[in-house]
Design a protein around this motif. Structure first.
Motif, short mmCIF file in Angstrom:
data_model
loop_
_atom_site.label_atom_id
_atom_site.label_comp_id
_atom_site.label_asym_id
_atom_site.label_seq_id
_atom_site.Cartn_x
_atom_site.Cartn_y
_atom_site.Cartn_z
N CYS A 118 13.12 -9.11 -16.20
CA CYS A 118 11.72 -8.87 -16.60
C CYS A 118 11.53 -7.38 -16.85
N SER A 119 10.53 -7.06 -17.64
CA SER A 119 10.28 -5.66 -17.99
C SER A 119 9.25 -5.06 -17.06
N LEU A 120 9.46 -3.80 -16.71
CA LEU A 120 8.57 -3.10 -15.79
C LEU A 120 8.58 -1.62 -16.15
N SER A 121 7.48 -1.12 -16.64
CA SER A 121 7.41 0.29 -17.00
C SER A 121 5.98 0.78 -16.85
N GLY A 122 5.83 2.11 -16.77
CA GLY A 122 4.51 2.70 -16.60
C GLY A 122 4.26 3.12 -15.16
N TYR A 123 3.01 3.31 -14.85
CA TYR A 123 2.60 3.74 -13.52
C TYR A 123 1.98 2.59 -12.74
N ALA A 124 2.35 2.50 -11.48
CA ALA A 124 1.69 1.54 -10.59
C ALA A 124 0.38 2.13 -10.11
N GLY A 125 -0.46 1.26 -9.57
CA GLY A 125 -1.66 1.74 -8.90
C GLY A 125 -1.35 1.93 -7.42
N VAL A 126 -1.70 3.07 -6.86
CA VAL A 126 -1.41 3.37 -5.45
C VAL A 126 -2.68 3.89 -4.78
N ASP A 127 -3.08 3.21 -3.72
CA ASP A 127 -4.23 3.64 -2.91
C ASP A 127 -3.80 3.74 -1.45
N LEU A 128 -4.13 4.83 -0.84
CA LEU A 128 -3.85 5.00 0.59
C LEU A 128 -5.08 4.64 1.41
N LYS A 129 -4.85 3.86 2.46
CA LYS A 129 -5.92 3.57 3.41
C LYS A 129 -5.93 4.68 4.46
N THR A 130 -7.06 5.34 4.59
CA THR A 130 -7.14 6.47 5.53
C THR A 130 -8.37 6.34 6.42
N SER A 131 -8.40 7.20 7.38
CA SER A 131 -9.56 7.23 8.28
C SER A 131 -10.83 7.68 7.57
N ALA A 132 -10.67 8.26 6.40
CA ALA A 132 -11.82 8.71 5.62
C ALA A 132 -12.15 7.76 4.47
N GLY A 133 -11.46 6.63 4.42
CA GLY A 133 -11.67 5.67 3.33
C GLY A 133 -10.45 5.58 2.43
N THR A 134 -10.64 4.95 1.30
CA THR A 134 -9.52 4.77 0.35
C THR A 134 -9.30 6.04 -0.45
N LEU A 135 -8.04 6.43 -0.53
CA LEU A 135 -7.66 7.63 -1.29
C LEU A 135 -6.69 7.20 -2.39
N SER A 136 -7.12 7.36 -3.64
CA SER A 136 -6.28 6.95 -4.78
C SER A 136 -5.36 8.08 -5.20
N ALA A 137 -4.09 7.72 -5.45
CA ALA A 137 -3.12 8.71 -5.91
C ALA A 137 -3.33 8.98 -7.40
N THR A 138 -2.94 10.17 -7.83
CA THR A 138 -3.03 10.53 -9.25
C THR A 138 -1.63 10.54 -9.86
N ARG A 139 -1.57 10.38 -11.17
CA ARG A 139 -0.28 10.34 -11.86
C ARG A 139 0.29 11.74 -12.03
N SER A 140 1.60 11.79 -11.94
CA SER A 140 2.27 13.09 -12.04
C SER A 140 2.31 13.62 -13.46
N GLY A 141 2.16 12.74 -14.46
CA GLY A 141 2.22 13.16 -15.86
C GLY A 141 3.60 13.07 -16.46
#
Length: 219
Positions: A118-141
């Motif tokens: 199967c094909s898999l390319s691009g960026y995944a979605g990544v969210d960290l669960k933290t004590s301050a709420g959800t923190l979304s990661a940004t793409r490196s470019g």
């Protein structure tokens, strides 16, 4: 003179009888002859006109022509038999920080368990669960490269974040949520990295992710 008249009269009578007999014989003879049937002449019939062959239309079938069987796999899968879906993958995360690096690294592995490539390319979605709420990661470019994950094989990407040098204070991380590219179904994993993230001035996020294939198993 009387004698002559009688004689002449007798001759006349005899002549008359003879003439009558001749006429009767001729009539009898003609009647005895068979009458010939009239000959009927018929014009030869014209030869039949050559028949003009009628134009015969080729037989047409009402059945639709058999088409070529459509290729199996996902319609958006291209040549790899379909895009990798969340249910096709076993997703895990491990700490791959190398001592001395300025940043820490968590590597996420996506293993193809679907039984087909199967094909898999691009960026995944990544969210960290933290004590301050959800923190979304940004793409490196980093540039995205199309990739195919063979059955039973894996691809990897990295999550990088800065070391917390505050002496214990900061944002506590309790888990990480990963959504494969072009998918909406996420997978929640334990966070294998440092327990806390440094608090950044002005908000924002210090966490970055690379595209599929940007990290190796040994990173």
């Amino acid at each position: 003179m009387r004698v002559h008249k009688v004689t002449f009269a007798a001759l006349a009578v005899a002549a008359g009888l003879a003439l009558t007999a001749c006429q009767n014989d001729d009539a009898s003879t003609d009647q005895s002859k068979p009458t010939a049937a009239p000959t009927v002449t018929t014009a030869p019939s014209a030869p039949p006109a050559p028949s003009t062959p009628s134009a015969t239309s080729p037989a047409t079938s009402s059945a639709a022509p058999k088409g070529t069987a459509a290729p199996t796999g996902s319609a958006d899968g291209g040549k790899a038999g379909g895009k990798c879906r969340t249910d096709d993958l076993t997703i895990t995360a491990v700490d791959r920080t190398i001592d001395g690096d300025a940043e820490r690294t968590v590597v996420v592995e996506l293993k193809n368990r679907s039984g087909h490539d199967c094909s898999l390319s691009g960026y995944a979605g990544v969210d960290l669960k933290t004590s301050a709420g959800t923190l979304s990661a940004t793409r490196s470019g980093e540039p995205v490269v199309a990739g195919v994950v063979k059955s039973g094989k894996s691809t990897f990407f990295g999550i990088t974040y800065p070391n917390n040098k505050s002496g214990g204070t900061g944002v506590r991380v309790t888990g990480v949520v990963v959504t494969p590219p072009d998918e909406t179904k996420p997978v929640t994993l334990p966070w294998p990295g440092a327990a806390t993230l440094p608090v950044t001035e002005g908000g924002g996020t210090p966490v970055k992710i690379g595209p599929m294939g940007s990290a190796g198993q040994g990173n």
